[in-house]
Design a protein around this motif. Structure first.
Motif, PDB file in Angstrom:
ATOM      1  N   GLN A   1      17.588 -33.066  21.506  1.00 27.68           N
ATOM      2  CA  GLN A   1      18.677 -33.832  22.105  1.00 27.68           C
ATOM      3  C   GLN A   1      18.042 -34.862  23.027  1.00 27.68           C
ATOM      4  O   GLN A   1      17.324 -34.494  23.962  1.00 27.68           O
ATOM      5  N   LYS A   2      18.287 -36.120  22.722  1.00 26.56           N
ATOM      6  CA  LYS A   2      17.698 -37.224  23.496  1.00 26.56           C
ATOM      7  C   LYS A   2      16.181 -37.098  23.567  1.00 26.56           C
ATOM      8  O   LYS A   2      15.565 -37.308  24.613  1.00 26.56           O
ATOM      9  N   GLY A   3      15.575 -36.719  22.446  1.00 26.29           N
ATOM     10  CA  GLY A   3      14.128 -36.620  22.356  1.00 26.29           C
ATOM     11  C   GLY A   3      13.522 -35.370  22.964  1.00 26.29           C
ATOM     12  O   GLY A   3      12.323 -35.145  22.868  1.00 26.29           O
ATOM     13  N   GLU A   4      14.340 -34.541  23.585  1.00 25.48           N
ATOM     14  CA  GLU A   4      13.851 -33.326  24.241  1.00 25.48           C
ATOM     15  C   GLU A   4      14.139 -32.101  23.381  1.00 25.48           C
ATOM     16  O   GLU A   4      15.258 -31.907  22.903  1.00 25.48           O
ATOM     17  N   GLN A   5      13.125 -31.266  23.167  1.00 23.97           N
ATOM     18  CA  GLN A   5      13.275 -30.032  22.400  1.00 23.97           C
ATOM     19  C   GLN A   5      14.020 -29.006  23.253  1.00 23.97           C
ATOM     20  O   GLN A   5      13.654 -28.777  24.410  1.00 23.97           O
ATOM     21  N   LYS A   6      15.069 -28.406  22.676  1.00 22.30           N
ATOM     22  CA  LYS A   6      15.861 -27.407  23.392  1.00 22.30           C
ATOM     23  C   LYS A   6      16.154 -26.238  22.471  1.00 22.30           C
ATOM     24  O   LYS A   6      15.941 -26.314  21.266  1.00 22.30           O
ATOM     25  N   LYS A   7      16.685 -25.166  23.065  1.00 24.51           N
ATOM     26  CA  LYS A   7      17.089 -24.013  22.253  1.00 24.51           C
ATOM     27  C   LYS A   7      18.222 -23.270  22.927  1.00 24.51           C
ATOM     28  O   LYS A   7      18.411 -23.340  24.146  1.00 24.51           O
ATOM     29  N   MET A   8      18.987 -22.594  22.096  1.00 22.27           N
ATOM     30  CA  MET A   8      20.046 -21.693  22.567  1.00 22.27           C
ATOM     31  C   MET A   8      19.996 -20.456  21.695  1.00 22.27           C
ATOM     32  O   MET A   8      19.451 -20.474  20.588  1.00 22.27           O
ATOM     33  N   ARG A   9      20.616 -19.406  22.189  1.00 18.69           N
ATOM     34  CA  ARG A   9      20.675 -18.167  21.407  1.00 18.69           C
ATOM     35  C   ARG A   9      22.064 -17.566  21.517  1.00 18.69           C
ATOM     36  O   ARG A   9      22.767 -17.751  22.526  1.00 18.69           O
ATOM     37  N   PHE A  10      22.440 -16.840  20.462  1.00 15.53           N
ATOM     38  CA  PHE A  10      23.750 -16.206  20.401  1.00 15.53           C
ATOM     39  C   PHE A  10      23.599 -14.829  19.755  1.00 15.53           C
ATOM     40  O   PHE A  10      22.860 -14.680  18.780  1.00 15.53           O
ATOM     41  N   PRO A  11      24.312 -13.825  20.262  1.00 14.48           N
ATOM     42  CA  PRO A  11      24.259 -12.490  19.661  1.00 14.48           C
ATOM     43  C   PRO A  11      24.811 -12.494  18.241  1.00 14.48           C
ATOM     44  O   PRO A  11      25.837 -13.118  17.961  1.00 14.48           O
ATOM     45  N   ARG A  12      24.135 -11.798  17.346  1.00 17.67           N
ATOM     46  CA  ARG A  12      24.569 -11.708  15.942  1.00 17.67           C
ATOM     47  C   ARG A  12      25.992 -11.171  15.844  1.00 17.67           C
ATOM     48  O   ARG A  12      26.776 -11.658  15.046  1.00 17.67           O
ATOM     49  N   GLU A  13      26.321 -10.167  16.638  1.00 15.43           N
ATOM     50  CA  GLU A  13      27.643  -9.545  16.528  1.00 15.43           C
ATOM     51  C   GLU A  13      28.761 -10.545  16.809  1.00 15.43           C
ATOM     52  O   GLU A  13      29.840 -10.454  16.212  1.00 15.43           O
ATOM     53  N   LEU A  14      28.542 -11.522  17.682  1.00  9.62           N
ATOM     54  CA  LEU A  14      29.560 -12.536  17.955  1.00  9.62           C
ATOM     55  C   LEU A  14      29.625 -13.572  16.840  1.00  9.62           C
ATOM     56  O   LEU A  14      30.705 -14.019  16.459  1.00  9.62           O
ATOM     57  N   ILE A  15      28.476 -13.956  16.328  1.00 12.04           N
ATOM     58  CA  ILE A  15      28.422 -14.993  15.297  1.00 12.04           C
ATOM     59  C   ILE A  15      28.937 -14.477  13.958  1.00 12.04           C
ATOM     60  O   ILE A  15      29.614 -15.191  13.225  1.00 12.04           O
ATOM     61  N   GLU A  16      28.679 -13.251  13.631  1.00 14.89           N
ATOM     62  CA  GLU A  16      29.011 -12.725  12.301  1.00 14.89           C
ATOM     63  C   GLU A  16      30.411 -12.134  12.203  1.00 14.89           C
ATOM     64  O   GLU A  16      30.820 -11.691  11.138  1.00 14.89           O
ATOM     65  N   VAL A  17      31.178 -12.149  13.287  1.00 16.81           N
ATOM     66  CA  VAL A  17      32.496 -11.528  13.274  1.00 16.81           C
ATOM     67  C   VAL A  17      33.426 -12.193  12.247  1.00 16.81           C
ATOM     68  O   VAL A  17      34.185 -11.504  11.557  1.00 16.81           O
ATOM     69  N   MET A  18      33.369 -13.511  12.110  1.00 17.50           N
ATOM     70  CA  MET A  18      34.236 -14.188  11.148  1.00 17.50           C
ATOM     71  C   MET A  18      33.877 -13.802   9.714  1.00 17.50           C
ATOM     72  O   MET A  18      34.755 -13.496   8.908  1.00 17.50           O
ATOM     73  N   LEU A  19      32.599 -13.780   9.394  1.00 20.14           N
ATOM     74  CA  LEU A  19      32.169 -13.388   8.054  1.00 20.14           C
ATOM     75  C   LEU A  19      32.559 -11.943   7.763  1.00 20.14           C
ATOM     76  O   LEU A  19      33.034 -11.629   6.668  1.00 20.14           O
ATOM     77  N   GLU A  20      32.405 -11.071   8.738  1.00 18.55           N
ATOM     78  CA  GLU A  20      32.795  -9.673   8.551  1.00 18.55           C
ATOM     79  C   GLU A  20      34.292  -9.548   8.301  1.00 18.55           C
ATOM     80  O   GLU A  20      34.727  -8.758   7.463  1.00 18.55           O
ATOM     81  N   GLN A  21      35.094 -10.318   9.002  1.00 17.75           N
ATOM     82  CA  GLN A  21      36.539 -10.297   8.802  1.00 17.75           C
ATOM     83  C   GLN A  21      36.899 -10.796   7.397  1.00 17.75           C
ATOM     84  O   GLN A  21      37.733 -10.204   6.722  1.00 17.75           O
ATOM     85  N   ILE A  22      36.266 -11.859   6.960  1.00 15.80           N
ATOM     86  CA  ILE A  22      36.510 -12.390   5.616  1.00 15.80           C
ATOM     87  C   ILE A  22      36.118 -11.365   4.566  1.00 15.80           C
ATOM     88  O   ILE A  22      36.859 -11.135   3.602  1.00 15.80           O
ATOM     89  N   ASN A  23      34.976 -10.737   4.742  1.00 18.35           N
ATOM     90  CA  ASN A  23      34.522  -9.742   3.774  1.00 18.35           C
ATOM     91  C   ASN A  23      35.403  -8.497   3.771  1.00 18.35           C
ATOM     92  O   ASN A  23      35.572  -7.862   2.732  1.00 18.35           O
ATOM     93  N   ALA A  24      35.979  -8.152   4.910  1.00 23.44           N
ATOM     94  CA  ALA A  24      36.840  -6.971   4.997  1.00 23.44           C
ATOM     95  C   ALA A  24      38.199  -7.204   4.342  1.00 23.44           C
ATOM     96  O   ALA A  24      38.812  -6.261   3.834  1.00 23.44           O
ATOM     97  N   GLU A  25      38.683  -8.455   4.376  1.00 17.47           N
ATOM     98  CA  GLU A  25      40.002  -8.777   3.814  1.00 17.47           C
ATOM     99  C   GLU A  25      39.928 -10.063   2.986  1.00 17.47           C
ATOM    100  O   GLU A  25      40.546 -11.066   3.329  1.00 17.47           O
ATOM    101  N   PRO A  26      39.180 -10.033   1.884  1.00 12.04           N
ATOM    102  CA  PRO A  26      38.965 -11.265   1.113  1.00 12.04           C
ATOM    103  C   PRO A  26      40.250 -11.871   0.550  1.00 12.04           C
ATOM    104  O   PRO A  26      40.326 -13.079   0.350  1.00 12.04           O
ATOM    105  N   GLU A  27      41.267 -11.061   0.339  1.00 10.00           N
ATOM    106  CA  GLU A  27      42.531 -11.588  -0.195  1.00 10.00           C
ATOM    107  C   GLU A  27      43.196 -12.570   0.772  1.00 10.00           C
ATOM    108  O   GLU A  27      43.979 -13.420   0.353  1.00 10.00           O
ATOM    109  N   LYS A  28      42.880 -12.486   2.038  1.00  8.01           N
ATOM    110  CA  LYS A  28      43.443 -13.403   3.034  1.00  8.01           C
ATOM    111  C   LYS A  28      42.670 -14.720   3.120  1.00  8.01           C
ATOM    112  O   LYS A  28      43.121 -15.653   3.771  1.00  8.01           O
TER     113      LYS A  28
END
Length: 97
Positions: A62-89
């Motif tokens: 960002q603006k030439g500067e190297q940066k990083k962020m991190r996020f817990p897997r359990e928060l990021i994967e919640v949407m995919l888990e919900q989709i996989n649990a109820e694919p008909e929706k």
């Protein structure tokens, strides 16, 4: 989206879904929208994602500067888990009769 952290969180969440569901048109379109937000609104380039058992790590410039962020897997994967649990929706556009 005003907050870079919120934008990255939402981008990563939909990226995980779109990577897992490459035929999901809505997921692909939504990821493209968030790609544009990260680039146009926040000026991010060279975005790379890595992960381990606990976290996702996002490295970017960002603006030439190297940066990083991190996020817990359990928060990021919640949407995919919900989709996989109820694919008909979460049917793909092409699958709707």
């Amino acid at each position: 989206m005003k907050s870079l952290q919120d934008s990255l969180y939402n981008w990563l969440t939909i990226k995980v879904v779109s990577d897992a569901r490459q035929d999901d048109i809505a997921a692909q379109e939504t990821k493209k929208l968030f790609d544009e937000i990260l680039y146009n609104d926040h000026g991010l380039v060279d975005i790379e994602v890595t992960s381990d058992e606990i976290m996702y790590y996002i490295h970017f410039k960002q603006k030439g500067e190297q940066k990083k962020m991190r996020f817990p897997r359990e928060l990021i994967e919640v949407m995919l888990e919900q989709i996989n649990a109820e694919p008909e929706k979460y049917r793909n556009y092409d699958d709707i009769d």
